[in-house]
Design a protein around this motif. Structure first.
Motif, PDB file in Angstrom:
ATOM      1  N   THR A 103       0.908  -1.347   0.188  1.00 53.99           N
ATOM      2  CA  THR A 103       0.064  -0.022   0.051  1.00 53.99           C
ATOM      3  C   THR A 103       0.894   1.238   0.030  1.00 53.99           C
ATOM      4  O   THR A 103       2.079   1.136   0.365  1.00 53.99           O
ATOM      5  N   TRP A 104       0.317   2.179  -0.443  1.00 52.64           N
ATOM      6  CA  TRP A 104       0.788   3.728  -0.136  1.00 52.64           C
ATOM      7  C   TRP A 104      -0.134   4.431   0.402  1.00 52.64           C
ATOM      8  O   TRP A 104      -1.142   4.521   0.260  1.00 52.64           O
ATOM      9  N   MET A 105       0.549   5.633   1.157  1.00 59.57           N
ATOM     10  CA  MET A 105      -0.192   6.532   1.747  1.00 59.57           C
ATOM     11  C   MET A 105       0.051   7.879   1.263  1.00 59.57           C
ATOM     12  O   MET A 105       1.399   8.341   1.005  1.00 59.57           O
ATOM     13  N   GLY A 106      -0.890   8.842   1.069  1.00 58.78           N
ATOM     14  CA  GLY A 106      -0.543  10.149   0.805  1.00 58.78           C
ATOM     15  C   GLY A 106      -0.508  10.985   2.113  1.00 58.78           C
ATOM     16  O   GLY A 106      -1.399  11.166   2.823  1.00 58.78           O
ATOM     17  N   TYR A 107       0.656  12.028   1.838  1.00 53.60           N
ATOM     18  CA  TYR A 107       0.648  13.089   2.953  1.00 53.60           C
ATOM     19  C   TYR A 107       0.450  14.585   2.585  1.00 53.60           C
ATOM     20  O   TYR A 107       0.901  14.758   1.361  1.00 53.60           O
ATOM     21  N   ARG A 108       0.081  15.215   3.315  1.00 59.33           N
ATOM     22  CA  ARG A 108       0.333  16.784   3.171  1.00 59.33           C
ATOM     23  C   ARG A 108       1.488  17.107   4.080  1.00 59.33           C
ATOM     24  O   ARG A 108       1.367  16.844   5.218  1.00 59.33           O
ATOM     25  N   VAL A 109       2.467  17.851   3.644  1.00 58.69           N
ATOM     26  CA  VAL A 109       3.395  18.412   4.275  1.00 58.69           C
ATOM     27  C   VAL A 109       3.577  19.964   4.301  1.00 58.69           C
ATOM     28  O   VAL A 109       3.372  20.663   3.298  1.00 58.69           O
ATOM     29  N   PHE A 110       3.519  20.185   5.414  1.00 59.17           N
ATOM     30  CA  PHE A 110       3.332  21.863   5.821  1.00 59.17           C
ATOM     31  C   PHE A 110       4.274  22.525   6.823  1.00 59.17           C
ATOM     32  O   PHE A 110       4.796  21.735   7.853  1.00 59.17           O
ATOM     33  N   TYR A 111       4.841  23.560   6.429  1.00 58.36           N
ATOM     34  CA  TYR A 111       5.743  24.104   7.567  1.00 58.36           C
ATOM     35  C   TYR A 111       5.664  25.614   7.387  1.00 58.36           C
ATOM     36  O   TYR A 111       5.438  26.351   6.595  1.00 58.36           O
ATOM     37  N   ASP A 112       5.463  26.239   8.679  1.00 54.29           N
ATOM     38  CA  ASP A 112       5.464  27.507   8.848  1.00 54.29           C
ATOM     39  C   ASP A 112       6.008  27.841  10.369  1.00 54.29           C
ATOM     40  O   ASP A 112       5.061  27.601  11.391  1.00 54.29           O
ATOM     41  N   PRO A 113       7.106  28.372  10.449  1.00 54.28           N
ATOM     42  CA  PRO A 113       7.815  28.606  11.747  1.00 54.28           C
ATOM     43  C   PRO A 113       7.172  29.668  12.434  1.00 54.28           C
ATOM     44  O   PRO A 113       7.440  29.852  13.640  1.00 54.28           O
ATOM     45  N   THR A 114       6.040  30.318  12.218  1.00 55.35           N
ATOM     46  CA  THR A 114       5.443  31.504  12.672  1.00 55.35           C
ATOM     47  C   THR A 114       4.181  30.966  13.373  1.00 55.35           C
ATOM     48  O   THR A 114       3.658  31.779  14.161  1.00 55.35           O
ATOM     49  N   ILE A 115       3.762  29.938  13.290  1.00 57.62           N
ATOM     50  CA  ILE A 115       2.370  29.400  13.863  1.00 57.62           C
ATOM     51  C   ILE A 115       2.290  29.567  15.409  1.00 57.62           C
ATOM     52  O   ILE A 115       1.441  30.211  16.010  1.00 57.62           O
ATOM     53  N   GLN A 116       3.455  29.229  16.247  1.00 59.47           N
ATOM     54  CA  GLN A 116       3.504  29.206  17.694  1.00 59.47           C
ATOM     55  C   GLN A 116       3.558  30.789  17.833  1.00 59.47           C
ATOM     56  O   GLN A 116       2.810  31.253  19.072  1.00 59.47           O
ATOM     57  N   TRP A 117       4.159  31.366  17.381  1.00 64.67           N
ATOM     58  CA  TRP A 117       4.435  32.955  17.692  1.00 64.67           C
ATOM     59  C   TRP A 117       2.832  33.752  17.325  1.00 64.67           C
ATOM     60  O   TRP A 117       2.565  34.574  18.300  1.00 64.67           O
ATOM     61  N   LEU A 118       2.140  33.180  16.446  1.00 65.16           N
ATOM     62  CA  LEU A 118       1.023  33.804  15.835  1.00 65.16           C
ATOM     63  C   LEU A 118       0.043  33.591  17.104  1.00 65.16           C
ATOM     64  O   LEU A 118      -0.852  34.358  17.502  1.00 65.16           O
ATOM     65  N   PHE A 119       0.033  32.410  17.856  1.00 65.02           N
ATOM     66  CA  PHE A 119      -0.679  31.967  18.848  1.00 65.02           C
ATOM     67  C   PHE A 119      -0.703  33.061  20.057  1.00 65.02           C
ATOM     68  O   PHE A 119      -1.680  33.354  20.461  1.00 65.02           O
ATOM     69  N   TRP A 120       0.499  32.895  20.305  1.00 64.22           N
ATOM     70  CA  TRP A 120       0.875  33.592  21.647  1.00 64.22           C
ATOM     71  C   TRP A 120       0.641  35.379  21.389  1.00 64.22           C
ATOM     72  O   TRP A 120       0.023  35.908  22.307  1.00 64.22           O
ATOM     73  N   VAL A 121       0.938  35.804  20.297  1.00 64.99           N
ATOM     74  CA  VAL A 121       0.738  37.359  19.937  1.00 64.99           C
ATOM     75  C   VAL A 121      -0.739  37.465  20.141  1.00 64.99           C
ATOM     76  O   VAL A 121      -1.024  38.402  20.742  1.00 64.99           O
ATOM     77  N   THR A 122      -1.566  36.525  19.519  1.00 66.75           N
ATOM     78  CA  THR A 122      -3.043  36.794  19.621  1.00 66.75           C
ATOM     79  C   THR A 122      -3.651  36.831  20.976  1.00 66.75           C
ATOM     80  O   THR A 122      -4.445  37.564  21.260  1.00 66.75           O
ATOM     81  N   ILE A 123      -2.966  35.838  21.582  1.00 68.54           N
ATOM     82  CA  ILE A 123      -3.466  35.814  23.111  1.00 68.54           C
ATOM     83  C   ILE A 123      -3.155  37.147  23.730  1.00 68.54           C
ATOM     84  O   ILE A 123      -4.062  37.617  24.697  1.00 68.54           O
ATOM     85  N   ILE A 124      -1.931  37.442  23.628  1.00 66.97           N
ATOM     86  CA  ILE A 124      -1.682  38.816  24.370  1.00 66.97           C
ATOM     87  C   ILE A 124      -2.310  40.200  23.887  1.00 66.97           C
ATOM     88  O   ILE A 124      -3.112  41.066  24.462  1.00 66.97           O
ATOM     89  N   GLY A 125      -2.715  40.002  22.579  1.00 70.20           N
ATOM     90  CA  GLY A 125      -3.459  41.083  22.113  1.00 70.20           C
ATOM     91  C   GLY A 125      -4.947  40.945  22.782  1.00 70.20           C
ATOM     92  O   GLY A 125      -5.550  42.150  22.988  1.00 70.20           O
TER      93      GLY A 125
END
Length: 338
Positions: free
Chosen positions: A282-304
């Motif tokens: 069998t074979w499996m299909g994956y989506r590969v995603f990279y964004d180093p700002t995701i965690q920063w966006l979360f905390w900035v949103t909380i502080i805002g």
């Protein structure tokens, strides 16, 4: 200089940035590879300038701590969104069981010009997987097993799904609906070394009746057509689990007008060599995603949000509520009268 900042801080400049950002988002919807990332970066840069000028020149913003924190976080969000688009990567991948990940296997790669991730350090091996289906082929949870190099030379097993990504070097690997079967074949040419590989069939069960593909052996001009007849136990009326370990398949091989049906272990003789059907995997299909700002966006949103909460808390508690009728005598100098 102050007049220039006030011009940058105007609402007309804000409206221009928002319109350009909307057009850029519409053009890049779905992450098409042929649309430049700058259709988003330029509007975000304009909005960042507009917001910075507003923070500097508008006393209603910079003299109230809560509102100042909120606008600074809003500015940080705009900047992080721009950095995220410049450094992101979005791609797809198909891995057969027992195959090792390699960055050259990525397909439909869409990445920012400043992407500096370390894909060379990503290492894992695809294992077996199962997919749960409810009656009517309603897809449920996917459990894809992957093997990672562990400490002291050991092996670590992970369970990956649509909502349980494998995170390595900040790259996030999500399983997708795209998966299927792959016959493993060995080509034994009359001259030269044998070659073993697999042919990925279309996604299953989405293309249940279209399990075909083709391949031209190296050194040959003859194209071989394949059709896979599967026995997976799939039913429409009852819940079912897609599991390659419980599935079998007959491989139909067509060369010109000649047609052969192969079971696992059988082979067919061709002009340039022999083709052996080794196994079904069998074979499996994956989506590969990279964004180093995701965690920063979360905390900035909380502080805002906390800053905006502080602003409204002060505003609603320091100024008593009064309607126009109560306020009129005060405005006319009637304060203190009996």
């Amino acid at each position: 200089m102050l007049s220039g900042l006030r011009l940058l801080a105007s609402l007309k400049f804000t409206l221009l940035g928002m319109v350009l950002l909307g057009l850029g988002a519409a053009a890049s919807y779905g992450n098409p590879v042929d649309v430049s990332v700058w259709v988003l970066i330029v509007p975000l840069a304009l909005l960042a300038l507009n917001l910075s000028a507003a923070i500097i020149t508008n006393p209603r913003i910079n003299r109230q701590p809560g509102l100042l924190i909120f606008h600074v976080c809003l500015l940080a969000t705009v900047l992080l969104a721009g950095v995220g688009r410049l450094t992101h990567l979005d791609a797809h991948l198909e891995l057969a069981q027992n195959d090792s990940f390699h960055k050259d296997a990525l397909m439909e790669v869409n990445k920012g010009p400043w992407h500096i991730g370390n894909l060379d350090a990503v290492s894992f091996i695809q294992g077996p997987y199962t997919v749960d289906y409810a009656a009517g082929l309603q897809r449920g949870l996917t459990h894809s097993t992957v093997y990672l190099p562990g400490p002291d030379g050991g092996v670590v097993t992970r369970d990956v799904g649509d909502d349980r990504p494998l995170v390595l070097e900040r790259y996030r690997f999500y399983t997708t609906h795209n998966k299927g079967f792959a016959p493993i074949l060995t080509w034994l040419p009359i001259q030269g070394a044998p070659i073993t590989g697999h042919i990925n069939m279309p996604s299953y069960p989405l293309f249940e009746y279209k399990q075909d593909n083709q391949w031209t052996p190296p050194g040959s001009e003859e194209t071989i057509k394949f059709w896979l007849q599967l026995q997976t136990g799939m039913t429409l009326e009852q819940p079912w689990v897609l599991d390659g370990r419980n599935s079998t398949g007959t491989l139909v091989v067509t060369i010109g007008d000649r047609r052969e049906e192969l079971q696992v272990g059988e082979e067919v003789q061709l002009e340039q060599g022999r083709l052996r059907y080794e196994a079904l995997t069998t074979w499996m299909g994956y989506r590969v995603f990279y964004d180093p700002t995701i965690q920063w966006l979360f905390w900035v949103t909380i502080i805002g949000v906390l800053g905006l909460t502080h602003f409204f808390w002060i505003k609603l508690n320091l100024k008593p509520w009064m309607d126009e009728v109560d306020a009129a005598p005060l405005a006319n100098g009637d304060e203190g009268r009996a």
